[in-house]
Design a protein around this motif. Structure first.
Motif, short mmCIF file in Angstrom:
data_model
loop_
_atom_site.label_atom_id
_atom_site.label_comp_id
_atom_site.label_asym_id
_atom_site.label_seq_id
_atom_site.Cartn_x
_atom_site.Cartn_y
_atom_site.Cartn_z
N PRO A 262 87.28 109.12 -3.35
CA PRO A 262 88.61 108.97 -3.97
C PRO A 262 89.73 108.84 -2.94
O PRO A 262 90.63 107.99 -3.09
CB PRO A 262 88.75 110.25 -4.80
CG PRO A 262 87.36 110.67 -5.09
CD PRO A 262 86.58 110.32 -3.86
N LYS A 263 89.68 109.63 -1.89
CA LYS A 263 90.71 109.55 -0.85
C LYS A 263 90.60 108.24 -0.08
O LYS A 263 91.62 107.61 0.26
CB LYS A 263 90.57 110.73 0.11
CG LYS A 263 90.67 112.09 -0.57
CD LYS A 263 90.43 113.21 0.44
CE LYS A 263 90.48 114.58 -0.25
NZ LYS A 263 90.22 115.69 0.67
N ALA A 264 89.36 107.82 0.21
CA ALA A 264 89.16 106.59 0.97
C ALA A 264 89.64 105.37 0.19
O ALA A 264 90.25 104.45 0.75
CB ALA A 264 87.69 106.43 1.34
N VAL B 158 92.38 102.66 1.34
CA VAL B 158 92.05 101.24 1.44
C VAL B 158 93.04 100.42 0.61
O VAL B 158 93.55 99.38 1.07
CB VAL B 158 90.61 100.98 0.95
CG1 VAL B 158 90.35 99.49 0.78
CG2 VAL B 158 89.60 101.57 1.93
N ARG B 159 93.33 100.87 -0.59
CA ARG B 159 94.22 100.12 -1.47
C ARG B 159 95.63 100.01 -0.90
O ARG B 159 96.30 98.97 -1.03
CB ARG B 159 94.23 100.78 -2.85
CG ARG B 159 95.02 100.00 -3.91
CD ARG B 159 94.74 100.50 -5.30
NE ARG B 159 95.02 101.92 -5.46
CZ ARG B 159 94.08 102.86 -5.62
NH1 ARG B 159 92.80 102.51 -5.64
NH2 ARG B 159 94.40 104.14 -5.77
N ASN B 160 96.10 101.07 -0.24
CA ASN B 160 97.48 101.09 0.25
C ASN B 160 97.65 100.50 1.65
O ASN B 160 98.69 99.91 1.96
CB ASN B 160 98.02 102.52 0.23
CG ASN B 160 98.13 103.08 -1.17
OD1 ASN B 160 98.23 102.32 -2.14
ND2 ASN B 160 98.09 104.40 -1.29
N TYR C 65 95.98 93.47 3.84
CA TYR C 65 95.96 92.76 5.12
C TYR C 65 94.63 92.08 5.42
O TYR C 65 94.51 91.40 6.44
CB TYR C 65 96.29 93.75 6.26
CG TYR C 65 97.62 94.44 6.08
CD1 TYR C 65 98.81 93.81 6.43
CD2 TYR C 65 97.69 95.72 5.55
CE1 TYR C 65 100.03 94.44 6.27
CE2 TYR C 65 98.90 96.37 5.38
CZ TYR C 65 100.07 95.72 5.74
OH TYR C 65 101.28 96.34 5.57
N ILE C 66 93.64 92.27 4.55
CA ILE C 66 92.31 91.71 4.84
C ILE C 66 92.37 90.19 4.93
O ILE C 66 91.79 89.59 5.85
CB ILE C 66 91.29 92.17 3.78
CG1 ILE C 66 90.96 93.65 3.98
CG2 ILE C 66 90.01 91.34 3.87
CD1 ILE C 66 89.96 94.21 2.97
N GLN D 83 81.46 101.89 2.90
CA GLN D 83 81.24 101.38 1.54
C GLN D 83 82.55 101.21 0.78
O GLN D 83 82.68 100.32 -0.06
CB GLN D 83 80.29 102.31 0.77
CG GLN D 83 78.88 102.31 1.30
CD GLN D 83 78.03 103.44 0.74
OE1 GLN D 83 78.47 104.16 -0.17
NE2 GLN D 83 76.83 103.60 1.26
N SER D 84 83.52 102.04 1.09
CA SER D 84 84.80 101.96 0.38
C SER D 84 85.57 100.66 0.67
O SER D 84 86.34 100.20 -0.17
CB SER D 84 85.68 103.17 0.74
OG SER D 84 86.10 103.10 2.10
N VAL D 85 85.35 100.09 1.80
CA VAL D 85 86.08 98.87 2.18
C VAL D 85 85.17 97.64 2.21
O VAL D 85 85.65 96.51 2.20
CB VAL D 85 86.75 99.06 3.56
CG1 VAL D 85 85.72 99.04 4.68
CG2 VAL D 85 87.82 98.02 3.81
#
Length: 898
Positions: free
Chosen positions: A329-331, A335-337, A342-343, A543-545
């Motif tokens: 949840p924190k990751a 990532v979202r913010n 910028y990806i 995995q989060s990104v």
């Protein structure tokens, strides 16, 4: 140098360096042992489960450069020990090391080299200003005052400097901009190859080592890419130690350095290099012991993994689920913010220069094969195909021809993204992409070779051969397009992960890292060597990104941006017959289709080793062969004492430039200066020769065919006149009368050999700094290189052999009396090998296959020694026995880099 090191690196300081090195290596050893077990588990699991990725369409060559030399040639090196510039013969073997010999003759005789350089971690600089800026930043608080003498002066406008943040620096210079450009490409290729020193063939040691380095640096709060992760394992570990040790030494030793600014900078470079060598030796011993210990434990660990594979996987998945519930949840919020917006920008910045580079690889490959096909149409024959294929097969390792591909990647800029994501340098991504380019080029060439080799037996006639080449070229280009798309997509994913994962770990560390210890109890003790909480935590963050990264690359492929393909566009194993041919089988075109070559001695084989890059030729303009350059190039030429040069001056640049200016005014005939210039300057193994002044006008050297592959025209001995004394091993005999050569005048005008100004004849007075001295008589030797067309005072034309460089400020005969050497122009109907086939010849050594005169039996020999001090010069008629291997003659000594 010894005084500086002994005063600043006393016994106490050395002990502190050893203790600090041992402490860093001890912490790293713990990280390595942990990562070794994880890497071994992943390797065994990968072996069992197999690879589900796309299969490459191109074949792969296993040993691309066996028994080949990348490049060899001459350049000037600055010797720090005696502050002189010296000509050196540089050889770049297949392992991309830089090997510097005294001259070409020393290389051919397999004498020990002067310097061995592993260029990992170095930067190639092409201006003194760049170098001075880096030197000033390496020792803060020392700012050179305006007007002060800089630490380095270059006698030409074309320097080439190898700079390292910790190790010794190397200074070179060239005579033309084209030479500098091509040598720079060679040096850059060496650095690029040596930086990639950790072999990817190792499925356990390599990932264990790189992960251990990353974990160690993260434990020191150092996230992000590290541009000193270059070289082999010992070099990387030495850089890791120096990263922590050098700031301490700088603050402790820097304020104690005395003298002028340039003297303190030079002293600091020497201290840093000495410390780096000490660290390297200690690191190598400890790392080897650490690896040996892990290898002893490997069989037992591998047996446990295979026995308990299912339980280990289950335990790891259970641990991952618990960490995921806590971290994910924190990751995802992070990532979202901070990452997701910028990806696409990062990907676009990576795609543009990378895809341009791969497109240039395709273009170079297409052009070279098409040119070969056109030449075969015009010239015809299987022999020409063999000749061209031998060159084409190593195109990927030709640093000059591949430079246009590599330059595309140099345009990579992440702009503000670099600071946002804590990317210290983009060089990591540039060099990685350039290595992929080289590999794809070699795979395409090897596939083309294999298919063409398979077709040769079925072809009849030149027309069928050309059509077959065109058909195979189109077939290989399709495979290249698919493989390059696959390689680029993988590179983009890896680069995006390398940029974003350290950023996320740093952002999440304050809230997550301290809580990881409580998950350790979820791992069974028997599996603790193969499952690590820290690694599992990083996998969850990845995995989060990963989903966003995969989606961005997939969208680029769907839109066909930069010629990217979707994975489903090409069927796997679409060309199964190609892979049945087998990979890695070498093809020797010369041996199979060029006839059986005769056996040759080892020395000749070494001298004519196949070379990837040909002679560097400056075809765009001629440059006078200046006296200052001659002074630089001849390491064995008589050098006058230099009392006027102050001890602190790094070189005699003013005197060199004065000589250059004086000679350029006097010399009316310009000589083309190339890296392949051939002259017979004395190399320490041969003697200066001059023909007696009483030779007849008809004694003109006759035409001689070019040597095998060396591009040097060697003149036959002049026919002596009646009554002339001819040297022999037994003494002096009187030669029979010989008729004058009928083509003397035409030979003298049309075929000018490479030669220096002729030595004064017997009895001629030469003006030196001290006054008039009578030149010592020189003994003529048969087979020496001579130049025709020079006039002596008697008016008779005699062939002169090359002499050693004149002393500075010595009066030289006017240009209308003595012709200075110019490049040998090809005689009418003479066959001159093309540029790519010409081997490099040292300006300071005789041409290959030149006969070296042997003294009579029992004669005491004294070979000229080059102590590089300019104060000890042997008599011109003396020689000495060859120096035994393993010894050196200069203060420079045998410098073996890591």
């Amino acid at each position: 140098m010894g005084d500086v090191l002994s005063s600043h690196l006393d016994e106490g300081r050395r002990q502190h360096i050893a203790e600090k090195t041992g402490k860093v290596l001890g912490e790293f050893s713990r990280c390595y042992r942990e990562q070794y077990g994880v890497a071994l588990f992943n390797s065994v699991r990968y072996e069992i489960e197999g690879n589900g990725g796309p299969q490459a369409q191109l074949l792969h060559r296993k040993v691309p450069l066996e028994d080949h030399v990348i490049y060899s040639g001459n350049l000037f090196q600055y010797i720090e020990e005696n502050k002189k510039w010296r000509n050196r013969f540089c050889v770049v073997p297949h392992n991309y090391g830089l090997v510097l010999y005294e001259n070409k003759l020393a290389y051919e005789r397999e004498l020990p080299p002067r310097v061995l350089i592993n260029s990992a971690g170095y930067k190639v600089l092409t201006s003194v200003e760049q170098y001075l800026e880096l030197v000033s930043s390496s020792l803060p608080g020392i700012t050179p005052k305006s007007g002060n003498t800089p630490i380095l002066k270059c006698p030409t406008d074309f320097p080439l400097i190898l700079w390292h943040p910790y190790a010794r620096h190397y200074y070179f210079c060239l005579m033309t901009g084209k030479e500098q450009e091509k040598w720079g490409a060679v040096f850059q290729d060496c650095v690029r190859h040596c930086n990639n020193g950790i072999s990817e063939d190792s499925k356990v040691e390599a990932p264990a080592f790189t992960d251990a380095v990353r974990m160690y640096r993260q434990s020191k709060e150092q996230y992000g890419t590290w541009d000193m992760l270059c070289g082999n394992q010992t070099q990387v570990l030495s850089n890791l130690v120096m990263e922590e040790l050098l700031p301490e030494l700088r603050s402790a030793i820097g304020p104690r350095l005395k003298g002028k600014t340039q003297e303190r900078q030079r002293a600091w470079i020497q201290i840093s290099d000495a410390v780096y060598r000490m660290v390297y030796e200690q690191t190598k011993a400890q790392y080897d012991a650490m690896v040996a210990k892990c290898e002893l434990e490997r069989p037992q660990m591998e047996s446990s993994i295979r026995t308990d594979m299912d339980q280990i996987i289950t335990s790891k998945e259970h641990l991952a689920s618990k960490i995921r519930a806590f971290v994910l949840p924190k990751a995802e919020i992070c990532v979202r913010n901070h990452v997701q917006p910028y990806i696409s920008s990062i990907l676009e910045a990576l795609m543009t220069p990378t895809s341009q580079g791969f497109a240039e690889v395709r273009e170079v490959f297409f052009k070279e094969v098409t040119d070969m096909n056109m030449n075969i149409v015009n010239e015809g024959g299987l022999e020409k195909l063999v000749e061209y294929m031998e060159k084409l097969s190593h195109l990927a390792f030709h640093p000059v021809k591949m430079q246009s591909c590599y330059e595309k990647m140099e345009q990579l800029k992440l702009e503000g993204l670099q600071q946002r994501f804590d990317v210290s340098s983009t060089s990591v991504f540039k060099q990685r992409a350039q290595i992929h380019m080289r590999q794809q080029m070699d795979d395409a060439l090897y596939t083309f070779e294999t298919l063409l080799h398979q077709e040769l037996g079925k072809l009849q006639g030149k027309d069928e051969l050309c059509k077959s080449i065109q058909r195979i070229l189109e077939r290989v280009l399709k495979k290249y397009d698919y493989d390059s798309s696959t390689v680029r997509k993988k590179f983009f994913r890896e680069a995006l992960l390398q940029i974003t994962i350290p950023f996320l770990l740093k952002k999440l560390a304050p809230t997550c890292k301290g809580e990881l210890a409580k998950f350790q109890e979820l791992i069974f003790e028997d599996f603790a060597s193969f499952i690590l909480v820290e690694n599992t935590y990083e996998e969850v963050v990845l995995q989060s990104v990963m989903k966003d990264i995969m989606q961005a690359v997939k969208e680029a492929a769907v839109q066909r941006k930069h010629n990217l393909y979707r994975d489903s566009m090409v069927m796997h194993n679409s060309d199964p017959n190609l892979h049945l041919l087998g990979e890695g089988t070498p093809i020797d075109w010369g041996e199979e289709h060029g006839g059986q070559p005769e056996a040759e001695p080892a020395a000749d084989k070494r001298r004519r080793a196949k070379q990837v890059v040909s002679v560097i030729q400056d075809d765009e303009g001629a440059l006078p062969y200046e006296m200052g350059a001659e002074m630089l190039m001849s390491p064995s030429s008589p050098e006058p004492p230099e009392p006027r040069v102050p001890p602190g001056s790094p070189d005699g640049v003013a005197e060199i430039r004065e000589a250059l200016a004086k000679e350029s005014i006097e010399v009316l005939t310009e000589e083309r200066l190339t890296n392949g210039t051939h002259s017979t300057q004395d190399s320490g193994a041969t003697k200066d020769v001059v023909v007696a002044a009483g030779a007849a006008p008809g004694d003109v050297p006759t035409k001689s065919p070019a040597g095998d592959g060396d591009g040097v025209r060697r003149a036959a001995p002049a026919a002596p006149t009646s009554g002339a004394k001819v040297p022999s091993e037994d003494g002096v005999r009187r030669a029979p009368a010989a008729p004058p050569a009928p083509e003397a005048e035409s030979t003298a005008r049309d075929e000018v050999q490479h030669a220096m100004p002729a030595s004064p004849t017997t009895g001629a007075e030469v003006l030196s700094q001290d006054g008039l001295h009578r030149a010592a008589p020189a003994s003529p030797v048969s087979g020496a290189e001579v130049v025709s067309g020079a006039e002596v005072t008697s008016g008779d034309k005699v062939p002169h052999a090359t002499s050693a460089s004149p002393a500075p400020r010595a009066d030289v005969p006017p240009s209308d009396k003595v012709h200075h050497g110019v490049p040998a122009s090809p005689a009418p109907r003479a066959e001159v090998p093309p540029e790519d086939e010409v081997h490099h010849a040292s300006p300071a050594s005789p041409a290959p296959r030149a006969e070296v005169p042997l003294p009579p039996a029992g004669t005491a020999c004294h070979q000229r020694s080059d102590k590089e001090t300019g104060e000890e010069v042997a008599l011109p008629v003396a020689c000495s026995p060859p120096q035994p291997a393993g010894t050196t003659e200069s203060f420079e000594g045998m410098q073996t880099e890591f």
